[in-house]
Design a protein around this motif. Structure first.
Motif, PDB file in Angstrom:
ATOM      1  N   VAL A 192      -8.246   2.325  10.087  1.00  0.00           N
ATOM      2  CA  VAL A 192      -8.362   1.382   9.304  1.00  0.00           C
ATOM      3  C   VAL A 192      -8.469   1.265   7.931  1.00  0.00           C
ATOM      4  O   VAL A 192      -7.677   0.436   7.485  1.00  0.00           O
ATOM      5  CB  VAL A 192      -8.756  -0.506  10.046  1.00  0.00           C
ATOM      6  N   ALA A 193      -9.118   2.007   8.151  1.00  0.00           N
ATOM      7  CA  ALA A 193     -10.002   1.953   5.977  1.00  0.00           C
ATOM      8  C   ALA A 193      -9.526   2.653   5.799  1.00  0.00           C
ATOM      9  O   ALA A 193      -8.665   2.915   4.290  1.00  0.00           O
ATOM     10  CB  ALA A 193     -10.806   2.493   5.974  1.00  0.00           C
ATOM     11  N   ALA A 194      -8.578   4.392   6.160  1.00  0.00           N
ATOM     12  CA  ALA A 194      -7.831   5.051   6.075  1.00  0.00           C
ATOM     13  C   ALA A 194      -6.557   4.475   5.595  1.00  0.00           C
ATOM     14  O   ALA A 194      -5.629   4.186   4.223  1.00  0.00           O
ATOM     15  CB  ALA A 194      -7.859   6.156   6.553  1.00  0.00           C
ATOM     16  N   ALA A 195      -6.020   3.645   6.345  1.00  0.00           N
ATOM     17  CA  ALA A 195      -4.409   2.771   6.127  1.00  0.00           C
ATOM     18  C   ALA A 195      -5.033   1.311   5.641  1.00  0.00           C
ATOM     19  O   ALA A 195      -3.735   1.337   5.037  1.00  0.00           O
ATOM     20  CB  ALA A 195      -4.338   2.216   7.997  1.00  0.00           C
ATOM     21  N   TYR A 227      -0.579 -11.254   9.989  1.00  0.00           N
ATOM     22  CA  TYR A 227       0.205 -10.409  10.629  1.00  0.00           C
ATOM     23  C   TYR A 227       1.540 -11.048  11.631  1.00  0.00           C
ATOM     24  O   TYR A 227       2.239 -10.392  11.814  1.00  0.00           O
ATOM     25  CB  TYR A 227      -0.643  -9.414  11.028  1.00  0.00           C
ATOM     26  N   VAL A 228       1.233 -12.046  12.349  1.00  0.00           N
ATOM     27  CA  VAL A 228       1.843 -13.177  12.875  1.00  0.00           C
ATOM     28  C   VAL A 228       2.000 -14.113  12.680  1.00  0.00           C
ATOM     29  O   VAL A 228       1.339 -14.883  12.336  1.00  0.00           O
ATOM     30  CB  VAL A 228       1.331 -12.548  14.600  1.00  0.00           C
ATOM     31  N   ARG A 272       3.792  -6.148  11.126  1.00  0.00           N
ATOM     32  CA  ARG A 272       5.226  -4.816  10.774  1.00  0.00           C
ATOM     33  C   ARG A 272       4.687  -3.658  10.090  1.00  0.00           C
ATOM     34  O   ARG A 272       4.329  -3.000  10.419  1.00  0.00           O
ATOM     35  CB  ARG A 272       6.199  -4.605  10.772  1.00  0.00           C
ATOM     36  N   ASP A 273       3.518  -3.396   8.827  1.00  0.00           N
ATOM     37  CA  ASP A 273       3.383  -3.215   7.857  1.00  0.00           C
ATOM     38  C   ASP A 273       2.366  -2.358   8.022  1.00  0.00           C
ATOM     39  O   ASP A 273       1.630  -1.135   8.125  1.00  0.00           O
ATOM     40  CB  ASP A 273       3.687  -3.619   6.793  1.00  0.00           C
TER      41      ASP A 273
END
Length: 170
Positions: A41-44, A94-95, A116-117
């Motif tokens: 999640v950090a990289a994303a 997010y939702v 979605r992103d």
């Protein structure tokens, strides 16, 4: 065929099944570790907790809003767990909850564009990691692995559905 190897008291199974189970356990453990999630999640660039990722992926894969109870059943978790996740994911943007078209008293959970992103960013990091880890594999080996893993999952799902169908009722 491999000789039977004891998997437990009175349970003889072929050695290859024991090895498949061990390998799947190792993969599941590796993929669900906190450190791996945190790096992913950090990289994303997506600040989402580990428990929320399967819910986001499920909503992305179905492409349709789902009732919280349906999400809980598909994720094999308790409904209150899903409710807490949905609340956190709503706050993060997010939702969102939307009315159920068939029952105005009920609500469904819908993935927003931000969700979605987020899923796509997490998947992209995972795919890059996998591509690097399997860098010495040929394209044919990777294709065969994908085919066999998909076949295995399909067979597991079919077997589970068959067992559920024949299970005694409450």
């Amino acid at each position: 065929m491999s000789p039977p190897q004891s998997a437990g008291p009175g349970d003889d199974v072929p050695a290859d099944i024991v090895e498949i189970e061990r390998a799947l356990t190792r993969v599941a453990h590796m993929l669900t570790r906190h450190r791996r999630h945190d790096r992913t999640v950090a990289a994303a660039g997506v600040p989402v907790d580990r428990a929320a990722v399967p819910l986001l992926r499920l909503l992305a894969d179905t492409g349709e809003p789902m009732r919280p109870g349906e999400l809980a059943a598909r994720l094999a978790v308790e409904a209150p767990h899903v409710s807490r996740l949905v609340q956190r994911l709503e706050k993060a943007g997010y939702v969102e909850r939307v009315p159920d078209a068939h029952d105005r008293r009920a609500q469904r959970v819908r993935l927003r564009a931000e969700g979605r992103d987020a899923v796509e960013c997490i998947r992209a990091v995972g795919r890059r990691w996998m591509h690097e880890a399997l860098g010495s594999w040929s394209e044919g080996e990777r294709r065969l692995l994908a085919e066999l893993v998909n076949r295995m999952v399909d067979d597991f799902l079919a077997h589970s559905a068959e067992r559920d169908h024949h299970a005694p009722g409450p």
